[in-house]
Design an enzyme around this catalytic site. Structure first.
Site, PDB file in Angstrom:
ATOM      1  N   ASP A 109     -55.780  20.208 -14.308  1.00 49.98           N
ATOM      2  CA  ASP A 109     -54.691  20.430 -13.074  1.00 49.98           C
ATOM      3  C   ASP A 109     -55.135  19.009 -12.228  1.00 49.98           C
ATOM      4  OD1 ASP A 109     -53.353  21.536 -10.898  1.00 49.98           O
ATOM      5  OD2 ASP A 109     -55.014  21.807  -9.967  1.00 49.98           O
ATOM      6  N   ASP A 111     -54.067  18.717  -8.541  1.00 47.65           N
ATOM      7  CA  ASP A 111     -54.499  18.621  -7.012  1.00 47.65           C
ATOM      8  C   ASP A 111     -55.614  19.378  -6.711  1.00 47.65           C
ATOM      9  OD1 ASP A 111     -51.986  17.366  -6.919  1.00 47.65           O
ATOM     10  OD2 ASP A 111     -50.849  18.983  -6.023  1.00 47.65           O
ATOM     11  N   ARG A 173     -31.366   7.487  -7.003  1.00 56.77           N
ATOM     12  CA  ARG A 173     -32.106   6.418  -7.025  1.00 56.77           C
ATOM     13  C   ARG A 173     -32.571   6.100  -8.650  1.00 56.77           C
ATOM     14  NH1 ARG A 173     -34.314   3.960  -2.643  1.00 56.77           N
ATOM     15  NH2 ARG A 173     -33.960   5.052  -0.719  1.00 56.77           N
ATOM     16  N   ASP A 284     -58.302  24.451  -9.879  1.00 59.95           N
ATOM     17  CA  ASP A 284     -58.930  24.793  -8.542  1.00 59.95           C
ATOM     18  C   ASP A 284     -58.148  26.154  -8.091  1.00 59.95           C
ATOM     19  OD1 ASP A 284     -56.900  24.057  -5.778  1.00 59.95           O
ATOM     20  OD2 ASP A 284     -56.432  23.246  -7.895  1.00 59.95           O
TER      21      ASP A 284
END
Length: 354
Positions: A109, A111, A173, A284
């Site tokens: 992971d 973050d 974009r 986490d």
């Protein structure tokens, strides 16, 4: 009984050698099967055959990965989108001097596991600098990030809403523009946020010849550039749909959060021929329990309270790299350095006295 042409009830002159008989029997069985398929139980139509195929695939996917076929398809969509976004599946090549342990991989992971805090706020800041949105449009994202900082844990609804908001920011974009921005974000704003301890864990897997993948809800372009900079095998992230090089504002597959990560890892394992029992996952958040539960080794890194409790209950390893940062904030680096030298000197003195 003839001693030359028969053996027991076997007549070699009639049916030939035992090998001839086996070949004849195999052919007969094949003919019988074709007769049954063509006449006794013929395929009804293409639709029923498709349903039969899906049922067989569903059973296989369920037995191997514990997923419904639709979930597996969603994972395949995410992996396929990641390949298309990167232009190649592997963003880094393994070291030719390191023997590769085929079938083994580590999934990280991002973050609060690999980097401090949330990649969403770093991404949003980069979008703001390039005038992708106005201040009032970022306030909801900023509020979610503040909650993340205060509570130290992710909220699945906040993550999903934040990623969808980011999709609106990039709608219309160009992909090239976003890739350039992501390179700037990683090089100038994310490298300093890496947890050194987690990076060391990833480097250990690379040294062992394992594949190392980032599996994150962060935009896939950002995750893949980060993986490339770190020398990881690749990255799977949330994929924004693009047509003719322009973002449409829609997603491809899942937002890779919670169950979405499990779907993507299952698809990745199938494509890369990975043995999940020999793989390791790091996270986490309790939200990543589905991914952590599907591999042979799960490690809770800087875990939230719920994941820490679950890890202890299941006997998983826990690695918390936040304690040093908290100590530095409380006592200051000079004091910590002095204490470290004092402890080291004391240990050396004790060892010399023995």
């Amino acid at each position: 009984m003839s001693s030359d042409s028969t053996f027991g009830n076997w007549d070699f002159e009639t049916v030939g050698t035992p090998e001839d008989f086996l070949a004849s029997w195999s052919s007969t069985r094949g003919n019988l099967r074709r007769f049954l398929e063509d006449h006794a139980i013929p395929p009804i139509d293409e639709k029923t055959q498709r349903l039969a195929g899906e049922a067989a695939a569903t059973q296989a996917v369920a037995s191997i990965y514990g997923l419904e076929l639709d979930d597996f398809h969603a994972g395949v969509d995410s992996v396929t989108g990641a390949i298309e976004a990167a232009g190649a599946f592997h963003v880094s090549s393994p070291d030719p001097d390191v023997p590769q342990d085929i079938g083994a991989a580590a999934f990280f992971d991002v973050d609060n596991t690999l980097i401090q805090g949330s990649s969403l706020i770093v991404f949003a800041q980069g979008l703001f600098r390039k005038k992708f949105f106005k201040v009032r449009e970022i306030l909801p994202v900023a509020w979610k990030q503040l909650k993340f900082k205060v509570t130290g844990s992710e909220n699945a609804e906040d993550v999903a809403q934040g990623r969808l908001q980011a999709l609106e920011f990039i709608k219309g974009r160009s992909v090239a523009e976003l890739v350039e921005l992501c390179e700037e974000i990683v090089d100038n704003h994310m490298a300093e946020k890496l947890w050194p301890g987690t990076k060391q864990l990833a480097d250990m897997h690379i040294a062992a010849g394992h594949q190392v993948w980032l599996v994150s809800a962060t935009p896939v372009q950002l995750a893949q550039i980060l993986a490339k900079r770190l020398g990881f095998t690749g990255a799977i992230g949330t994929v924004a749909e693009a047509k003719d090089g322009i973002f449409t504002g829609r997603l491809v597959g899942d937002i890779l959060h919670g169950p979405g990560k499990r779907h993507a890892v299952a698809a990745l394992a199938s494509i890369e021929k990975l043995d999940l029992a020999r793989c390791t996952a790091y996270s986490d958040s309790i939200n990543d329990l589905p991914m952590l539960s599907m591999v042979g080794t799960a490690v809770a890194v800087n875990p939230d309270k719920k994941l820490r409790a679950e890890a202890i209950k299941r006997g998983w390893a826990v690695r918390d790299f936040r304690s040093l940062r908290k100590a530095a904030r409380a006592y200051g680096l000079p004091a910590l350095a002095t204490a470290a030298f004092s402890v080291t000197g004391w240990r050396i003195k004790k060892s010399l006295q023995k």
